[in-house]
Scaffold this motif. Sequence first.
Motif, PDB file in Angstrom:
ATOM      1  N   CYS A 250      60.659 -25.841 -17.181  1.00  0.00           N
ATOM      2  CA  CYS A 250      61.557 -26.937 -16.821  1.00  0.00           C
ATOM      3  C   CYS A 250      60.902 -27.772 -15.712  1.00  0.00           C
ATOM      4  CB  CYS A 250      62.890 -26.368 -16.346  1.00  0.00           C
ATOM      5  SG  CYS A 250      63.953 -27.603 -15.599  1.00  0.00           S
TER       6      CYS A 250
ATOM      7  N   CYS B 267      63.287 -27.297 -12.386  1.00  0.00           N
ATOM      8  CA  CYS B 267      63.441 -26.041 -11.628  1.00  0.00           C
ATOM      9  C   CYS B 267      62.315 -25.042 -11.899  1.00  0.00           C
ATOM     10  CB  CYS B 267      64.798 -25.407 -11.916  1.00  0.00           C
ATOM     11  SG  CYS B 267      64.909 -24.644 -13.536  1.00  0.00           S
TER      12      CYS B 267
ATOM     13  N   CYS C  12      67.106 -26.957 -20.359  1.00  0.00           N
ATOM     14  CA  CYS C  12      66.929 -25.825 -19.448  1.00  0.00           C
ATOM     15  C   CYS C  12      68.254 -25.092 -19.342  1.00  0.00           C
ATOM     16  CB  CYS C  12      66.483 -26.321 -18.075  1.00  0.00           C
ATOM     17  SG  CYS C  12      66.399 -24.993 -16.865  1.00  0.00           S
TER      18      CYS C  12
ATOM     19  N   CYS D  20      69.206 -24.787 -15.193  1.00  0.00           N
ATOM     20  CA  CYS D  20      69.748 -25.912 -14.406  1.00  0.00           C
ATOM     21  C   CYS D  20      70.308 -27.030 -15.297  1.00  0.00           C
ATOM     22  CB  CYS D  20      68.681 -26.461 -13.460  1.00  0.00           C
ATOM     23  SG  CYS D  20      67.432 -27.494 -14.258  1.00  0.00           S
TER      24      CYS D  20
ATOM     25  N   HIS E  88      68.898 -29.141 -17.119  1.00  0.00           N
ATOM     26  CA  HIS E  88      68.104 -30.370 -17.203  1.00  0.00           C
ATOM     27  C   HIS E  88      67.711 -30.594 -18.664  1.00  0.00           C
ATOM     28  CE1 HIS E  88      65.273 -33.479 -16.144  1.00  0.00           C
ATOM     29  NE2 HIS E  88      64.252 -32.803 -16.631  1.00  0.00           N
TER      30      HIS E  88
HETATM   31 ZN    ZN Z   1      65.706 -26.166 -14.977  1.00  0.00          ZN
END
Ligand code: ZN
Length: 332
Positions: A236, A239, A253, A256, A258
């Motif tokens: 990711c 993160c 992800c 998080c 994303h």
């Molecule tokens: Zn992430």
Amino acid sequence: MIAKPRKIPVHIVKLEALLRRIPSHHPKRPQIEADLAKRRAGYKGESALDYHLSFLPQKEYVIFHDLRLQSGEYFFQIDTLILTSNYILLIEVKHLFGTLTFEPEFQQLVRSTVDAEDVFPDPIIQVKRQASQLQKLLKDHKFPEAPIETLVVITNVLSRITTSQTTDYLRRYIIRDTVLVNRIQRFTFQHSTPIYPPKLIKKAIRILNKSHTEARFDPLSAYDLHQNELIEGTHCPRCNKIPMRRLHGKWLCTFCYHQSKIAHIESLIDYAHLIGKTITNKKVCDYLKVERDVARRMLKSLEVMEVGNTKGREYMIEVEKLVEKLEKKDID
Ligand SMILES: [Zn+2]
């Protein structure tokens, strides 16, 4: 003008990639983390000069950062080189914190902190050696001999400079970054005879940039690691967790949340930094955990170069080209 700009050293980028991809409890991790912290501090110290150097008139001072040049069979590294028509200045940057005791009689610098005492080679001798190596290189290229000044610049405000003897010698060579511009102006005043006309300055820029050679660094062999110890999968970009999941043509992800269409590019860059600059379609599937046709489409959209025949076909991961694509967001 800046003839060679400062960039984040590839060594740092490679160590970051390595830390992303070795398990959190890997026994080599603490050592790699410590090495990365050291490298980052060095880079931070060198970057601290930029602010001060920005006060110099652009036309009169030609600045090169991080030059690695060759003299005979040995390479030497210059943190910052400033070229003027009358003289050259070499700067060695130290970003150490703690009490720094310079002991020229033993050619050493001792750094004391609450927890430890470390000994470093005398940076004045280091930068003087660089000066004589540079002098030789310029002579080989038929440049007239210009005076080369040298300075050791301490950039960490959390340092106390002290010395084993009261000596003008140290005052001449060691300064803090805050007085750097002042000291440069003094050198400029002292060296009033022009040696390099504009034509030679241009030649020096060309030759120094051309002579620069990046140091090779293979993280796996440096830490005696094997490729199969690395975690595979797309990481990711926000993160750093691995793996992202591929859903409806995008990366997601699950840590998080994303979402990204282009996360695989950064993971391929990691591959180039850690494993190798060429990759097969099959390996892309295993590494990014995608189907064959998805891998093929990705490689096609990245316009990567093919090498080898149909059977053993490999694709070149050209890091600079991919970084450029990421910066321009030039992706389908
Ligand atoms: Zn992430």
